[in-house]
Design a protein around this motif. Structure first.
Motif, mmCIF file in Angstrom:
data_model
loop_
_atom_site.group_PDB
_atom_site.id
_atom_site.type_symbol
_atom_site.label_atom_id
_atom_site.label_comp_id
_atom_site.label_asym_id
_atom_site.label_seq_id
_atom_site.Cartn_x
_atom_site.Cartn_y
_atom_site.Cartn_z
ATOM 1 N N PHE A 10 0.861 -1.176 0.000
ATOM 2 C CA PHE A 10 0.000 0.000 0.000
ATOM 3 C C PHE A 10 0.900 1.229 0.000
ATOM 4 O O PHE A 10 2.076 1.152 0.330
ATOM 5 C CB PHE A 10 -0.889 0.020 1.252
ATOM 6 N N VAL A 11 0.328 2.361 -0.345
ATOM 7 C CA VAL A 11 1.111 3.594 -0.396
ATOM 8 C C VAL A 11 1.838 3.825 0.921
ATOM 9 O O VAL A 11 3.031 4.103 0.947
ATOM 10 C CB VAL A 11 0.210 4.804 -0.739
ATOM 11 N N ARG A 20 14.200 0.640 6.107
ATOM 12 C CA ARG A 20 15.225 -0.411 6.186
ATOM 13 C C ARG A 20 16.319 -0.242 5.140
ATOM 14 O O ARG A 20 17.154 -1.113 4.970
ATOM 15 C CB ARG A 20 14.560 -1.767 6.069
ATOM 16 N N GLY A 21 16.297 0.874 4.444
ATOM 17 C CA GLY A 21 17.391 1.190 3.536
ATOM 18 C C GLY A 21 17.266 0.654 2.132
ATOM 19 O O GLY A 21 18.204 0.780 1.341
ATOM 20 N N TYR A 22 16.142 0.040 1.785
ATOM 21 C CA TYR A 22 15.978 -0.446 0.419
ATOM 22 C C TYR A 22 15.916 0.741 -0.509
ATOM 23 O O TYR A 22 15.287 1.738 -0.222
ATOM 24 C CB TYR A 22 14.714 -1.317 0.284
ATOM 25 N N ARG A 23 16.621 0.618 -1.635
ATOM 26 C CA ARG A 23 16.651 1.757 -2.555
ATOM 27 C C ARG A 23 16.087 1.446 -3.929
ATOM 28 O O ARG A 23 15.862 2.344 -4.726
ATOM 29 C CB ARG A 23 18.061 2.297 -2.678
ATOM 30 N N THR A 24 15.877 0.159 -4.224
ATOM 31 C CA THR A 24 15.332 -0.230 -5.521
ATOM 32 C C THR A 24 14.087 -1.082 -5.308
ATOM 33 O O THR A 24 14.059 -1.937 -4.426
ATOM 34 C CB THR A 24 16.364 -1.041 -6.326
ATOM 35 N N ALA A 25 13.077 -0.838 -6.140
ATOM 36 C CA ALA A 25 11.866 -1.656 -6.143
ATOM 37 C C ALA A 25 11.789 -2.393 -7.471
ATOM 38 O O ALA A 25 11.921 -1.780 -8.532
ATOM 39 C CB ALA A 25 10.629 -0.786 -5.953
ATOM 40 N N LEU A 26 11.612 -3.707 -7.400
ATOM 41 C CA LEU A 26 11.402 -4.530 -8.590
ATOM 42 C C LEU A 26 9.949 -4.982 -8.580
ATOM 43 O O LEU A 26 9.532 -5.710 -7.679
ATOM 44 C CB LEU A 26 12.331 -5.744 -8.602
ATOM 45 N N HIS A 27 9.189 -4.539 -9.572
ATOM 46 C CA HIS A 27 7.779 -4.884 -9.691
ATOM 47 C C HIS A 27 7.646 -5.938 -10.786
ATOM 48 O O HIS A 27 7.881 -5.662 -11.960
ATOM 49 C CB HIS A 27 6.986 -3.627 -10.049
ATOM 50 N N VAL A 28 7.277 -7.154 -10.404
ATOM 51 C CA VAL A 28 7.048 -8.233 -11.363
ATOM 52 C C VAL A 28 5.556 -8.240 -11.655
ATOM 53 O O VAL A 28 4.743 -8.339 -10.738
ATOM 54 C CB VAL A 28 7.523 -9.592 -10.800
ATOM 55 N N ARG A 29 5.209 -8.112 -12.937
ATOM 56 C CA ARG A 29 3.799 -7.924 -13.286
ATOM 57 C C ARG A 29 3.483 -8.543 -14.648
ATOM 58 O O ARG A 29 4.396 -8.791 -15.446
ATOM 59 C CB ARG A 29 3.468 -6.441 -13.301
ATOM 60 N N ARG A 39 5.006 3.129 -10.256
ATOM 61 C CA ARG A 39 6.265 3.773 -10.640
ATOM 62 C C ARG A 39 6.372 5.148 -9.974
ATOM 63 O O ARG A 39 7.384 5.492 -9.379
ATOM 64 C CB ARG A 39 6.331 3.903 -12.159
ATOM 65 N N ARG A 40 5.286 5.914 -10.063
ATOM 66 C CA ARG A 40 5.266 7.262 -9.484
ATOM 67 C C ARG A 40 5.415 7.210 -7.959
ATOM 68 O O ARG A 40 6.193 7.968 -7.378
ATOM 69 C CB ARG A 40 3.972 7.982 -9.883
ATOM 70 N N GLN A 41 4.680 6.300 -7.316
ATOM 71 C CA GLN A 41 4.738 6.195 -5.847
ATOM 72 C C GLN A 41 6.140 5.854 -5.367
ATOM 73 O O GLN A 41 6.639 6.465 -4.422
ATOM 74 C CB GLN A 41 3.747 5.139 -5.346
ATOM 75 N N PHE A 42 6.769 4.887 -5.997
ATOM 76 C CA PHE A 42 8.114 4.497 -5.576
ATOM 77 C C PHE A 42 9.126 5.599 -5.853
ATOM 78 O O PHE A 42 9.964 5.905 -5.009
ATOM 79 C CB PHE A 42 8.552 3.184 -6.232
ATOM 80 N N ARG A 43 9.045 6.182 -7.017
ATOM 81 C CA ARG A 43 9.990 7.257 -7.346
ATOM 82 C C ARG A 43 9.807 8.463 -6.429
ATOM 83 O O ARG A 43 10.784 9.092 -6.040
ATOM 84 C CB ARG A 43 9.862 7.641 -8.809
ATOM 85 N N TYR A 49 12.969 2.423 -9.613
ATOM 86 C CA TYR A 49 11.864 1.522 -9.933
ATOM 87 C C TYR A 49 12.209 0.722 -11.180
ATOM 88 O O TYR A 49 12.563 1.286 -12.215
ATOM 89 C CB TYR A 49 10.579 2.326 -10.165
ATOM 90 N N ILE A 50 12.109 -0.606 -11.063
ATOM 91 C CA ILE A 50 12.354 -1.501 -12.192
ATOM 92 C C ILE A 50 11.114 -2.373 -12.349
ATOM 93 O O ILE A 50 10.586 -2.895 -11.358
ATOM 94 C CB ILE A 50 13.589 -2.394 -11.951
#
Length: 159
Positions: A10-11, A20-29, A39-43, A49-50
């Protein structure tokens, strides 16, 4: 250790990986699924965002290789990977453990199960992905060539 895996956050759920320091999100879809909001929310929260598109029917070596590259690339770590219901992501984790880490089936199934893959599902997206994984592994397995027996004959001419 540098990768977390889960469901569509969720947002307000983006605070957990951020803290926790995560800097990249991988969205499998699935292919064609609109990811512009994600993409917008993560950025907006400062993540790279990948997006990786896959369905059981589109599972191929290119997708598996790209997943392996993304989750092992130091520039992406620490990484938060997610999908809608863990079926696609769990399947890719299973293949990562088999093809990249060299795990046997049992160990890969346990690890991928901890990340959401349900190989015992009787129907639905987990079952579809498991069947796709089996097809992928069957097609990726090097074929064994039959050992050919070469017979040589020596012809000796007598003078």
């Amino acid at each position: 250790k540098d990768v977390a895996s889960g469901h569509n956050p969720f947002v307000d759920g983006l605070a957990w990986p951020r803290a926790r320091g995560y800097r990249t999100a991988l969205h499998v879809r699935p292919p064609g699924e609109d990811d512009s909001a994600a993409r917008r929310q993560f950025r907006d929260k400062g993540f790279q965002y990948i997006s990786l598109e896959v369905l059981p029917i589109t599972l191929n070596r290119q997708v598996v290789d790209e997943f392996n590259r993304v989750v092992t690339d130091q520039a992406n770590l620490p990484l938060f990977a997610y999908d809608r219901d863990s079926s696609l992501l769990g399947g890719l984790w299973y293949l990562h453990f088999r093809t990249h880490e060299g795990y046997d089936h049992e160990r890969a199934a346990i690890k991928a199960g901890e990340l959401g893959l349900n190989i015992d599902a009787d129907a639905g997206p987990h079952r579809d992905m498991w069947l796709a994984i089996q097809r992928y592994l069957q097609m990726s397995r090097p074929t064994k060539r039959p050992v050919s027996k070469v017979h040589t004959a020596s012809w000796i001419r007598e003078p």
